[in-house]
Design a protein around this motif. Structure first.
Motif, short mmCIF file in Angstrom:
data_model
loop_
_atom_site.label_atom_id
_atom_site.label_comp_id
_atom_site.label_asym_id
_atom_site.label_seq_id
_atom_site.Cartn_x
_atom_site.Cartn_y
_atom_site.Cartn_z
N UNK A 129 -9.02 -30.77 -85.22
CA UNK A 129 -9.77 -29.82 -86.03
C UNK A 129 -9.12 -28.46 -85.88
N UNK A 130 -9.36 -27.62 -86.84
CA UNK A 130 -8.76 -26.30 -86.79
C UNK A 130 -9.87 -25.26 -86.81
N UNK A 131 -9.89 -24.43 -85.78
CA UNK A 131 -10.84 -23.34 -85.68
C UNK A 131 -10.06 -22.09 -85.36
N UNK A 146 -15.60 -29.17 -79.32
CA UNK A 146 -16.65 -28.38 -79.96
C UNK A 146 -16.63 -26.98 -79.35
N UNK A 147 -16.70 -25.98 -80.20
CA UNK A 147 -16.65 -24.60 -79.73
C UNK A 147 -18.04 -24.14 -79.27
N UNK A 148 -18.11 -23.58 -78.06
CA UNK A 148 -19.33 -22.96 -77.55
C UNK A 148 -19.03 -21.48 -77.33
N UNK A 149 -19.98 -20.74 -76.76
CA UNK A 149 -19.79 -19.31 -76.56
C UNK A 149 -18.59 -18.98 -75.69
N UNK A 150 -18.43 -19.69 -74.58
CA UNK A 150 -17.39 -19.33 -73.61
C UNK A 150 -16.31 -20.41 -73.41
N UNK A 151 -16.43 -21.52 -74.12
CA UNK A 151 -15.45 -22.59 -73.90
C UNK A 151 -15.42 -23.54 -75.08
N UNK A 152 -14.46 -24.45 -75.04
CA UNK A 152 -14.39 -25.57 -75.97
C UNK A 152 -14.74 -26.81 -75.15
N UNK A 154 -15.24 -31.07 -75.07
CA UNK A 154 -14.95 -32.32 -75.74
C UNK A 154 -16.25 -33.05 -76.03
N UNK A 155 -16.42 -33.51 -77.26
CA UNK A 155 -17.64 -34.21 -77.66
C UNK A 155 -17.71 -35.61 -77.06
N UNK A 156 -16.58 -36.12 -76.61
CA UNK A 156 -16.54 -37.51 -76.13
C UNK A 156 -16.59 -37.60 -74.60
N UNK A 157 -15.70 -36.90 -73.91
CA UNK A 157 -15.62 -37.05 -72.45
C UNK A 157 -16.16 -35.86 -71.67
N UNK A 158 -16.48 -34.75 -72.35
CA UNK A 158 -17.06 -33.60 -71.67
C UNK A 158 -16.06 -32.63 -71.06
N UNK A 159 -14.78 -32.82 -71.29
CA UNK A 159 -13.75 -31.93 -70.78
C UNK A 159 -13.99 -30.52 -71.33
N UNK A 160 -13.84 -29.50 -70.47
CA UNK A 160 -14.07 -28.11 -70.90
C UNK A 160 -12.80 -27.30 -70.77
N UNK A 161 -12.54 -26.47 -71.80
CA UNK A 161 -11.43 -25.53 -71.77
C UNK A 161 -12.03 -24.15 -72.01
#
Length: 163
Positions: A129-131, A146-152, A154-161
């Protein structure tokens, strides 16, 4: 699988060259010392050291890559998705298989799968996806982030960036 086979062949070639370096280096040392040829003596020493230390490390690395290739083949061609069955098939420990599968996934040799509780699960959500002109794809499973306030996230495994 082709890129992984190429890595295996390169590792094999390096292991063979380093194995040849050891006896060739010893001959170089002897010839350089007895005939007074300093460059040959130095080259012989370098080759001997590289062969002595590098060859075993290179052969171990080659062996590990061959095991990973067996795992990759079992997953892609034989449809074996259980870490227990994979471990049984290649005669190694379950945790070693899990580590190798995670490594294959993280290096993108094995795509479209996620490892959960020792079982590979197909991940059908691999679209990027492009954001804000940034392509977001999970490094671990390839799913959308998925974009949140402070991180991205993953909708599948929960990985956070973090942003």
């Amino acid at each position: 699988m082709k890129s992984y086979k190429k890595a295996i062949y390169l590792n094999l070639a390096l292991a063979i060259v380093l194995t040849i370096f050891l006896p060739a280096g010893i001959v170089g040392i002897i010839m350089g010392a007895t005939r007074g040829i300093t460059p040959l003596l130095v080259a012989g020493i370098v080759m001997t050291v590289l062969g002595f230390y590098g060859a075993p490390i290179s052969w171990i690395s080659y062996s590990d890559k061959k095991k990973s290739a067996q795992i990759l083949n079992l997953i892609q061609n034989e449809n074996v998705y259980s870490a227990d069955v994979l471990a049984e098939q290649i005669a190694c420990k379950r945790q070693e298989v899990i580590g190798k599968v995670n490594s294959l996934i993280s290096k993108s040799y094995l795509t479209g799968y996620l490892l959960k509780d020792g079982e590979l699960v197909a991940n059908n959500n691999q679209k990027r996806i492009s954001t804000k002109n940034k392509s977001l794809k999970c490094d671990f499973c390839g799913a959308r982030m998925k974009e949140t306030e402070d991180a991205y996230v993953c909708e599948y495994c929960g990985n956070k960036i973090k942003k």
